[in-house]
Design a protein around this motif. Structure first.
Motif, mmCIF file in Angstrom:
data_model
loop_
_atom_site.group_PDB
_atom_site.id
_atom_site.type_symbol
_atom_site.label_atom_id
_atom_site.label_comp_id
_atom_site.label_asym_id
_atom_site.label_seq_id
_atom_site.Cartn_x
_atom_site.Cartn_y
_atom_site.Cartn_z
ATOM 1 N N LEU A 393 0.837 -1.206 0.000
ATOM 2 C CA LEU A 393 0.000 0.000 0.000
ATOM 3 C C LEU A 393 0.870 1.254 0.000
ATOM 4 O O LEU A 393 1.793 1.392 0.805
ATOM 5 C CB LEU A 393 -0.912 0.011 1.232
ATOM 6 C CG LEU A 393 -2.042 -1.021 1.277
ATOM 7 C CD1 LEU A 393 -2.715 -1.000 2.639
ATOM 8 C CD2 LEU A 393 -3.056 -0.781 0.169
ATOM 9 N N GLU A 397 -2.623 5.689 -1.018
ATOM 10 C CA GLU A 397 -3.677 4.681 -0.854
ATOM 11 C C GLU A 397 -4.090 4.581 0.614
ATOM 12 O O GLU A 397 -5.290 4.463 0.928
ATOM 13 C CB GLU A 397 -3.190 3.326 -1.361
ATOM 14 C CG GLU A 397 -3.097 3.235 -2.873
ATOM 15 C CD GLU A 397 -2.507 1.920 -3.345
ATOM 16 O OE1 GLU A 397 -2.827 1.510 -4.480
ATOM 17 O OE2 GLU A 397 -1.726 1.303 -2.579
ATOM 18 N N THR A 400 -6.264 7.511 1.497
ATOM 19 C CA THR A 400 -7.621 7.321 0.962
ATOM 20 C C THR A 400 -8.407 6.340 1.822
ATOM 21 O O THR A 400 -9.587 6.577 2.140
ATOM 22 C CB THR A 400 -7.554 6.798 -0.489
ATOM 23 O OG1 THR A 400 -6.895 7.775 -1.303
ATOM 24 C CG2 THR A 400 -8.959 6.549 -1.040
#
Length: 467
Positions: A393, A397, A400
């Protein structure tokens, strides 16, 4: 005390909830002295905050919204009906310098008065409808869509069926416009706050973050009709205390990292047992929903199929568990007993129907077992993919997943729940009034009389007659 009041040293008095502190059974008061500005004061500002609290075991506790409201109102000297008031010294003197807050602020809720005339003649009192004026100010024509004129002055009739009240309100164009405006208001705050949160760097101060977020939220909802900004504020503060605060401290210390760890639990033999893995900042469900939704849906489809089969098994057991049912001979309905029963009646020409039912039961058990196996394999495969995904990740990301999918999604849901509560309150009150006065007393009396005649007629047929 008289001299202190006469000289204006008391700036204000705040009445807090009863039993706020251990051992107290009466309302507690905080008196604020203000010697510097005493010569400019002409009265004492009083706040009755005795109803703003939540129960916490054997005591009451102030919520974040209660504290913030007290501070705001006191600092700005804002007068709010049934909550706060600037009391002139002359009025206090008339009360012999008694500082008991209820003498100056009537915080009692208005009684829901029953209207005798409406109970006798029907229709809804106009005073009860006018009491919902905050809604009619927002939706100017909504009242005319729900209520019509009565033949009597100061009364109104319900124009729609009781079951259609909610639909009429929620589909009214002015009400829809209000909800749309509130959604846009939150969306604006959400956009601004999301950008602010994603810019957080290692070493930031979480207390500063929640201060900025909460004050911004209060500012967005200040002066908005129907919705109390402090109720909205409380949703944010509750989530902050439960989840978001810990997340922010993790990020402040380590940055935007989704680090996993094994869950080790000590068993009865004092040995550490591995119970899988987890991640505090980014829960598994968030990553699954964003990156492995297809796999999740496949497992859910299998689970739904398993529930259907479980329902079929239950129906089969209930249908054939009576004294004359095919499962009546069994001590317990399970795979072993059903197989034994099949062996007993094998070749019995009179047991064809029973054999068919028992085989159906075993087939369903086999299908259930196969689905359970598939679910277990699919879940293990998904968990394997998930565990491998976390180290890959990126920071964007993770931001988010945490800000959009975790924090804002939850706050959004909670605040929309508040909007739903406001909407339901109007529906429930109108329905309550409609049900209260829908059957006037003369009509009730006539209905009771008719029912009494019917009962008497049935009793006469049965041979029971009395004078």
């Amino acid at each position: 005390r008289k001299n202190i009041i006469r000289k204006g040293y008391i700036k204000g008095i705040i009445g807090l909830p009863a039993n706020l502190f251990y051992g107290t059974g009466i309302p507690a008061c905080i008196i604020v002295l203000d010697k510097e500005n005493a010569h400019n004061r002409k009265g004492i500002f009083m706040i009755d905050a005795g109803k703003g609290f939540m129960k916490d075991g054997n005591k009451n506790r102030l919520r974040s919204m209660d504290i913030h409201k007290i501070v705001d109102v006191f600092n700005k000297q804002t007068e709010i009906a049934k909550y706060s008031k600037m009391v002139p010294f002359a009025e206090i003197e008339k009360n012999e310098y008694n500082l008991n807050i209820p003498r100056y602020i009537d915080s009692q809720e208005a009684e829901d008065i029953q209207n005798i005339e409406a109970h006798l003649l029907g229709d809804i009192p106009g005073a009860d409808i006018d009491a919902l004026g905050s809604y009619w100010k927002v939706c100017l024509t909504l009242k005319d869509s729900v209520f019509g004129k009565s033949q009597r002055k100061n009364y109104m009739k319900l124009k729609v069926e009781k079951d259609a009240i909610k639909k009429t309100i929620f589909e009214h164009h002015e009400f829809e416009a209000f909800i749309k405006e509130m959604n846009a208001l939150f969306a604006k705050w959400k956009t601004q706050s999301t950008a602010y949160l994603k810019e957080l760097k290692v070493g930031f101060h979480p207390k500063e973050v929640i201060f900025n977020l909460s004050e911004s939220l209060l500012s967005h909802y200040t002066g908005k009709s129907l919705i109390d900004k402090y109720d909205v504020y409380q949703h944010l503060m509750d989530y902050w205390a439960e989840v978001m605060q810990d997340d922010c401290y993790l990020i402040a210390a380590d940055g935007w990292k989704a680090e996993t760890y094994r869950i080790l639990v000590e068993n009865k033999q004092k040995k550490m047992v591995d119970k899988g893995w987890t991640c505090d900042l980014v829960p598994k469900e968030l990553v699954i929903n964003r990156f492995f939704l297809r796999e999740k849906q496949a497992i859910e489809a299998l689970e739904a199929e398993g529930e259907t089969i479980a329902g079929q098994l239950t129906d089969l057991e209930e249908e054939h568990s009576s004294e004359e049912g095919f499962f009546a001979e069994l001590d317990k309905v399970n795979k072993g007993n059903v197989q034994n029963r099949l062996r007993e009646i094998k070749g019995d020409a009179d047991a064809k129907e029973e054999i068919k039912v028992l085989k159906t039961y075993l087939d369903l058990l086999e299908q259930q077992s196969e689905i359970s196996r598939k679910i277990k394999e699919a879940s293990a495969e998904l968990d394997k993919k998930l565990y491998a995904k976390y180290p890959t990740l990126t920071e964007d990301e993770i931001k988010t997943l945490v800000v959009d999918d975790k924090w804002m999604a939850t706050i959004d849901k909670d605040i929309h729940t508040e909007m739903d509560r406001i909407s339901q309150r109007l529906t429930q009150r109108i329905k309550e009034l409609a049900e209260r006065y829908e059957t006037p007393l003369p009509k009730q009396t006539a209905e009771v009389s008719e029912m009494e005649k019917e009962v008497s007629a049935h009793l006469q047929k049965m041979g029971f007659v009395w004078k």
